[in-house]
Motif scaffolding. Structure first.
Motif, short mmCIF file in Angstrom:
data_model
loop_
_atom_site.label_atom_id
_atom_site.label_comp_id
_atom_site.label_asym_id
_atom_site.label_seq_id
_atom_site.Cartn_x
_atom_site.Cartn_y
_atom_site.Cartn_z
N UNK A 112 0.39 -1.13 0.21
CA UNK A 112 -0.21 0.16 0.00
C UNK A 112 1.17 1.02 0.15
N UNK A 113 0.60 1.95 -0.47
CA UNK A 113 1.36 3.57 -1.05
C UNK A 113 1.01 4.15 0.41
N UNK A 114 1.57 5.34 0.93
CA UNK A 114 0.81 6.30 2.21
C UNK A 114 0.49 7.87 0.64
N UNK A 115 -0.78 7.73 1.35
CA UNK A 115 -1.09 8.32 1.28
C UNK A 115 -1.17 9.97 -0.16
N UNK A 116 -1.73 9.70 -0.79
CA UNK A 116 -1.39 10.11 -2.35
C UNK A 116 0.39 9.96 -2.98
#
Length: 184
Positions: A112-116
């Motif tokens: 999962x990528x960090x937000x944005x």
């Protein structure tokens, strides 16, 4: 009735009704299936995992990341919480799986990528990049890697960051890395 007598009766029953059970399979296939079934029945040890015909444990592991992790280019992502580690091939301190036996393995990872933010990561077999995932959205986003590889004993598998990125996870275990031997 004791176990050896029950197993003997079971084996004789399988051989007697082999044609009915196996249908149109040839005798060689029938024999190998019966042999495999018997080996599974006789080798099963729930405390030590399933034993293959060779007497070796079936390697399998599953681990998750429970917190954010910053990674530079080529850093191994270390999945810190281990749920399964049959054969002791996965090392959470290094994030690397080392094949305890040669064979065909299946591996998968969810990240999962960090937000944005961007996240590019790859699954590596020794010094070879096997597959990659590129994640970028305005919110948190997941991506998955999956592959089947023919490994030799001692080969290493890891998930590595492509550049300087943050991998997002928390106690909900959004990121995972797992693998198991299919055959050997």
């Amino acid at each position: 009735m004791n176990l050896p007598i029950m197993v003997s009766i079971f084996v004789l029953t399988l051989f007697s009704f082999g044609g009915m059970i196996m249908g149109s399979c040839d005798i060689k296939l029938e024999s190998s299936l019966i042999k495999n079934l018997l080996e599974m029945v006789l080798k099963k040890d729930s405390d030590k995992g399933c034993m293959l015909a060779s007497g070796k444990k079936t390697p399998a592991f599953s681990a998750v990341l429970t917190h954010k992790q910053s990674a530079s280019a080529n850093d191994v992502i270390k999945f810190n919480k281990v749920f399964t580690n049959k054969g002791k091939g996965y090392n959470p301190s290094t994030g690397i799986f080392t094949a305890p036996v040669a064979g065909v393995y299946q591996f998968s990872s969810v990240l999962m990528s960090d937000k944005g933010q961007y996240l590019i990561a790859s699954l590596w077999h020794n010094a070879t990049r096997v597959s990659s995932v590129h994640i970028k959205t305005q919110a948190y986003q997941t991506g998955a890697l999956s592959t089947v590889l023919d490994l030799q004993k001692g080969d290493q598998i890891a998930v590595k960051s492509y550049g300087s990125y943050k991998v997002y996870s928390d106690n909900l275990n959004y990121c995972s890395f797992s693998g198991f031997v299919i055959s050997h």
